[in-house]
Design a protein around this motif. Sequence first.
Motif, PDB file in Angstrom:
ATOM      1  N   ILE A   1       0.817  -1.201   0.000  1.00 16.19           N
ATOM      2  CA  ILE A   1       0.000   0.000   0.000  1.00 16.19           C
ATOM      3  C   ILE A   1       0.857   1.259   0.000  1.00 16.19           C
ATOM      4  O   ILE A   1       0.603   2.204  -0.746  1.00 16.19           O
ATOM      5  CB  ILE A   1      -0.948   0.019   1.221  1.00 16.19           C
ATOM      6  CG1 ILE A   1      -1.973  -1.115   1.103  1.00 16.19           C
ATOM      7  CG2 ILE A   1      -1.665   1.361   1.320  1.00 16.19           C
ATOM      8  CD1 ILE A   1      -2.829  -1.039  -0.131  1.00 16.19           C
ATOM      9  N   LEU A   2       1.881   1.304   0.840  1.00 18.01           N
ATOM     10  CA  LEU A   2       2.696   2.505   0.953  1.00 18.01           C
ATOM     11  C   LEU A   2       3.754   2.609  -0.136  1.00 18.01           C
ATOM     12  O   LEU A   2       4.116   3.719  -0.534  1.00 18.01           O
ATOM     13  CB  LEU A   2       3.349   2.564   2.335  1.00 18.01           C
ATOM     14  CG  LEU A   2       2.392   2.783   3.504  1.00 18.01           C
ATOM     15  CD1 LEU A   2       3.170   2.941   4.804  1.00 18.01           C
ATOM     16  CD2 LEU A   2       1.523   4.018   3.272  1.00 18.01           C
ATOM     17  N   SER A   3       4.255   1.482  -0.629  1.00 14.98           N
ATOM     18  CA  SER A   3       5.283   1.530  -1.676  1.00 14.98           C
ATOM     19  C   SER A   3       4.816   2.291  -2.918  1.00 14.98           C
ATOM     20  O   SER A   3       5.532   3.168  -3.415  1.00 14.98           O
ATOM     21  CB  SER A   3       5.730   0.117  -2.057  1.00 14.98           C
ATOM     22  OG  SER A   3       6.411  -0.489  -0.987  1.00 14.98           O
ATOM     23  N   PRO A   4       3.619   2.008  -3.456  1.00 13.70           N
ATOM     24  CA  PRO A   4       3.193   2.754  -4.637  1.00 13.70           C
ATOM     25  C   PRO A   4       2.944   4.226  -4.367  1.00 13.70           C
ATOM     26  O   PRO A   4       3.175   5.067  -5.242  1.00 13.70           O
ATOM     27  CB  PRO A   4       1.906   2.053  -5.079  1.00 13.70           C
ATOM     28  CG  PRO A   4       1.539   1.132  -4.009  1.00 13.70           C
ATOM     29  CD  PRO A   4       2.721   0.908  -3.132  1.00 13.70           C
ATOM     30  N   VAL A   5       2.480   4.549  -3.172  1.00  9.39           N
ATOM     31  CA  VAL A   5       2.253   5.951  -2.841  1.00  9.39           C
ATOM     32  C   VAL A   5       3.571   6.713  -2.869  1.00  9.39           C
ATOM     33  O   VAL A   5       3.679   7.796  -3.466  1.00  9.39           O
ATOM     34  CB  VAL A   5       1.588   6.090  -1.449  1.00  9.39           C
ATOM     35  CG1 VAL A   5       1.507   7.551  -1.040  1.00  9.39           C
ATOM     36  CG2 VAL A   5       0.208   5.458  -1.454  1.00  9.39           C
ATOM     37  N   ILE A   6       4.587   6.141  -2.236  1.00  7.64           N
ATOM     38  CA  ILE A   6       5.902   6.778  -2.217  1.00  7.64           C
ATOM     39  C   ILE A   6       6.495   6.785  -3.625  1.00  7.64           C
ATOM     40  O   ILE A   6       7.112   7.772  -4.046  1.00  7.64           O
ATOM     41  CB  ILE A   6       6.844   6.035  -1.254  1.00  7.64           C
ATOM     42  CG1 ILE A   6       6.279   6.054   0.171  1.00  7.64           C
ATOM     43  CG2 ILE A   6       8.235   6.659  -1.263  1.00  7.64           C
ATOM     44  CD1 ILE A   6       7.037   5.163   1.145  1.00  7.64           C
TER      45      ILE A   6
ATOM     46  N   ILE B   1      -7.383  11.249 -11.555  1.00  8.75           N
ATOM     47  CA  ILE B   1      -8.076   9.976 -11.394  1.00  8.75           C
ATOM     48  C   ILE B   1      -7.184   8.956 -10.690  1.00  8.75           C
ATOM     49  O   ILE B   1      -7.658   8.105  -9.928  1.00  8.75           O
ATOM     50  CB  ILE B   1      -8.552   9.418 -12.763  1.00  8.75           C
ATOM     51  CG1 ILE B   1      -9.502   8.230 -12.572  1.00  8.75           C
ATOM     52  CG2 ILE B   1      -7.364   9.052 -13.641  1.00  8.75           C
ATOM     53  CD1 ILE B   1     -10.803   8.602 -11.924  1.00  8.75           C
ATOM     54  N   GLN B   2      -5.870   9.049 -10.910  1.00  7.23           N
ATOM     55  CA  GLN B   2      -4.942   8.151 -10.219  1.00  7.23           C
ATOM     56  C   GLN B   2      -4.896   8.460  -8.727  1.00  7.23           C
ATOM     57  O   GLN B   2      -4.830   7.561  -7.892  1.00  7.23           O
ATOM     58  CB  GLN B   2      -3.540   8.270 -10.832  1.00  7.23           C
ATOM     59  CG  GLN B   2      -3.427   7.722 -12.239  1.00  7.23           C
ATOM     60  CD  GLN B   2      -2.041   7.962 -12.811  1.00  7.23           C
ATOM     61  OE1 GLN B   2      -1.636   9.098 -13.036  1.00  7.23           O
ATOM     62  NE2 GLN B   2      -1.314   6.889 -13.034  1.00  7.23           N
ATOM     63  N   VAL B   3      -4.919   9.751  -8.410  1.00 10.99           N
ATOM     64  CA  VAL B   3      -4.938  10.161  -7.007  1.00 10.99           C
ATOM     65  C   VAL B   3      -6.198   9.631  -6.319  1.00 10.99           C
ATOM     66  O   VAL B   3      -6.149   9.149  -5.181  1.00 10.99           O
ATOM     67  CB  VAL B   3      -4.871  11.696  -6.884  1.00 10.99           C
ATOM     68  CG1 VAL B   3      -5.004  12.128  -5.427  1.00 10.99           C
ATOM     69  CG2 VAL B   3      -3.561  12.215  -7.463  1.00 10.99           C
ATOM     70  N   ILE B   4      -7.322   9.694  -7.022  1.00  9.64           N
ATOM     71  CA  ILE B   4      -8.577   9.188  -6.462  1.00  9.64           C
ATOM     72  C   ILE B   4      -8.477   7.685  -6.207  1.00  9.64           C
ATOM     73  O   ILE B   4      -8.889   7.183  -5.152  1.00  9.64           O
ATOM     74  CB  ILE B   4      -9.752   9.487  -7.414  1.00  9.64           C
ATOM     75  CG1 ILE B   4      -9.983  10.997  -7.498  1.00  9.64           C
ATOM     76  CG2 ILE B   4     -11.022   8.775  -6.952  1.00  9.64           C
ATOM     77  CD1 ILE B   4     -11.025  11.402  -8.522  1.00  9.64           C
ATOM     78  N   GLY B   5      -7.932   6.960  -7.167  1.00 15.63           N
ATOM     79  CA  GLY B   5      -7.786   5.517  -6.998  1.00 15.63           C
ATOM     80  C   GLY B   5      -6.901   5.158  -5.822  1.00 15.63           C
ATOM     81  O   GLY B   5      -7.215   4.260  -5.035  1.00 15.63           O
ATOM     82  N   ILE B   6      -5.781   5.858  -5.690  1.00 15.49           N
ATOM     83  CA  ILE B   6      -4.888   5.607  -4.565  1.00 15.49           C
ATOM     84  C   ILE B   6      -5.568   5.947  -3.250  1.00 15.49           C
ATOM     85  O   ILE B   6      -5.429   5.240  -2.249  1.00 15.49           O
ATOM     86  CB  ILE B   6      -3.583   6.404  -4.727  1.00 15.49           C
ATOM     87  CG1 ILE B   6      -2.775   5.838  -5.903  1.00 15.49           C
ATOM     88  CG2 ILE B   6      -2.745   6.356  -3.454  1.00 15.49           C
ATOM     89  CD1 ILE B   6      -1.528   6.626  -6.229  1.00 15.49           C
TER      90      ILE B   6
ATOM     91  N   ARG C   1       3.010   3.487 -12.584  1.00 19.32           N
ATOM     92  CA  ARG C   1       1.864   2.628 -12.883  1.00 19.32           C
ATOM     93  C   ARG C   1       2.105   1.182 -12.466  1.00 19.32           C
ATOM     94  O   ARG C   1       1.199   0.510 -11.978  1.00 19.32           O
ATOM     95  CB  ARG C   1       1.531   2.708 -14.379  1.00 19.32           C
ATOM     96  CG  ARG C   1       0.871   4.009 -14.782  1.00 19.32           C
ATOM     97  CD  ARG C   1       0.304   3.929 -16.180  1.00 19.32           C
ATOM     98  NE  ARG C   1       1.358   3.994 -17.186  1.00 19.32           N
ATOM     99  CZ  ARG C   1       1.133   3.848 -18.497  1.00 19.32           C
ATOM    100  NH1 ARG C   1      -0.075   3.622 -18.932  1.00 19.32           N
ATOM    101  NH2 ARG C   1       2.120   3.937 -19.350  1.00 19.32           N
ATOM    102  N   ALA C   2       3.338   0.687 -12.655  1.00 17.16           N
ATOM    103  CA  ALA C   2       3.632  -0.697 -12.257  1.00 17.16           C
ATOM    104  C   ALA C   2       3.488  -0.875 -10.755  1.00 17.16           C
ATOM    105  O   ALA C   2       2.995  -1.902 -10.275  1.00 17.16           O
ATOM    106  CB  ALA C   2       5.036  -1.084 -12.701  1.00 17.16           C
ATOM    107  N   SER C   3       3.902   0.132  -9.987  1.00 14.30           N
ATOM    108  CA  SER C   3       3.878   0.015  -8.527  1.00 14.30           C
ATOM    109  C   SER C   3       2.459  -0.093  -7.989  1.00 14.30           C
ATOM    110  O   SER C   3       2.242  -0.653  -6.911  1.00 14.30           O
ATOM    111  CB  SER C   3       4.571   1.222  -7.892  1.00 14.30           C
ATOM    112  OG  SER C   3       3.832   2.407  -8.114  1.00 14.30           O
TER     113      SER C   3
ATOM    114  N   ASN D   1      -6.025   1.576 -12.789  1.00 14.25           N
ATOM    115  CA  ASN D   1      -5.474   0.767 -13.877  1.00 14.25           C
ATOM    116  C   ASN D   1      -6.430   0.417 -14.987  1.00 14.25           C
ATOM    117  O   ASN D   1      -5.989   0.128 -16.099  1.00 14.25           O
ATOM    118  CB  ASN D   1      -4.909  -0.548 -13.311  1.00 14.25           C
ATOM    119  CG  ASN D   1      -3.643  -0.313 -12.532  1.00 14.25           C
ATOM    120  OD1 ASN D   1      -2.581  -0.134 -13.107  1.00 14.25           O
ATOM    121  ND2 ASN D   1      -3.749  -0.283 -11.221  1.00 14.25           N
ATOM    122  N   VAL D   2      -7.718   0.399 -14.750  1.00  9.09           N
ATOM    123  CA  VAL D   2      -8.670  -0.036 -15.783  1.00  9.09           C
ATOM    124  C   VAL D   2      -9.668   1.075 -16.029  1.00  9.09           C
ATOM    125  O   VAL D   2     -10.815   1.006 -15.622  1.00  9.09           O
ATOM    126  CB  VAL D   2      -9.397  -1.329 -15.366  1.00  9.09           C
ATOM    127  CG1 VAL D   2     -10.156  -1.915 -16.547  1.00  9.09           C
ATOM    128  CG2 VAL D   2      -8.405  -2.351 -14.848  1.00  9.09           C
TER     129      VAL D   2
END
Length: 318
Positions: free
Chosen positions: A119-124, A140-145, A264-266, A307-308
């Motif tokens: 959870i925290l790795s992709p945010v960082i 939209i990515q911020v909303i998803g996170i 995106r991968a994270s 992602n989708v």
Amino acid sequence: MENEIAQKVAKADLPITIPVKTFLLLLIGTAFWGSGFPLTKIVMSSVTADVAAFFRFGIGALVMVVYCLTKNKTTRKVGRGNWQLIILAGFIGVTIFNLLLFTGLHFANASDGSIIIPILSPVITVILASFFLHEKLRRIQVIGIAVALFGTVIFFSVIFDGSQLHLQRFLGILLLLGSALCWAIYTILGKRLFQRVDPLPATAYGMLIGSLIIGLVALPNLITTNWGSLNFNFWLINLYLAVFPTVLAYLFYNNGVKEIGGGRASVFMFFVPISGLIVSALVLYEIPTIFQVIGALFMIIGVYIVNVQKIPMWGFSK
């Protein structure tokens, strides 16, 4: 708006759509990773954290290097100018990451690790990627996170009810947070490295270097290990950990970083908790509560949003 997005993605050398193969490999790889948390907890009931890390990544590094050597010389080529970056990535993404992770899991629960790291790795990572790799983080990515993080809050609101949180577990959580930071840095380094070197040799040599350093750290405990007490199941679990959550997961993830970018991968790391919770329930009998299930569902929704999407940047291609 869509044309503007496409132009920005093109400037960053990223594909407008996600190849189906890349999507599936990232999904499978992160599922392998999730299974590694509870199984690592089982291994550490027989050996210390540093010895467990050395077994897993020592075996994994050997498998990776042997596989790498089966490829042609062009694929195996690294180049003299890239070794410093490979060593740095191996030190941060293998040595430091895993010493913090394994020690953290020694003090904390397997479910803690399977939630905190992904959870925290992709945010960082997305924050670092926006600064250092110029990967645009859209609304939209911020909303998803945010949705995924909301699910995490629900999950931990059950675990950390005050009476359960004690010093030992808190120490484990701090170590896991440090591990998450290391993984984010490794992802950023990987994006730069994999633009110069094929992910296979970069990962193989980085893992070998990182595992050798772990071996040096674990040497005192390796000497005092009671080898006769390690049964067949212990080695079987280590073999699984070395091949699936280590070799295959690393290859799948690093390929994803190269194909669609570190940010995106994270985000696929959000799938790790689902696998981790399921395997924890099966092998450690850590049955999630209804609130943990709800939290996990929010995390899945967050991943879906990021992602989708029905926009060119997140479409699928063959």
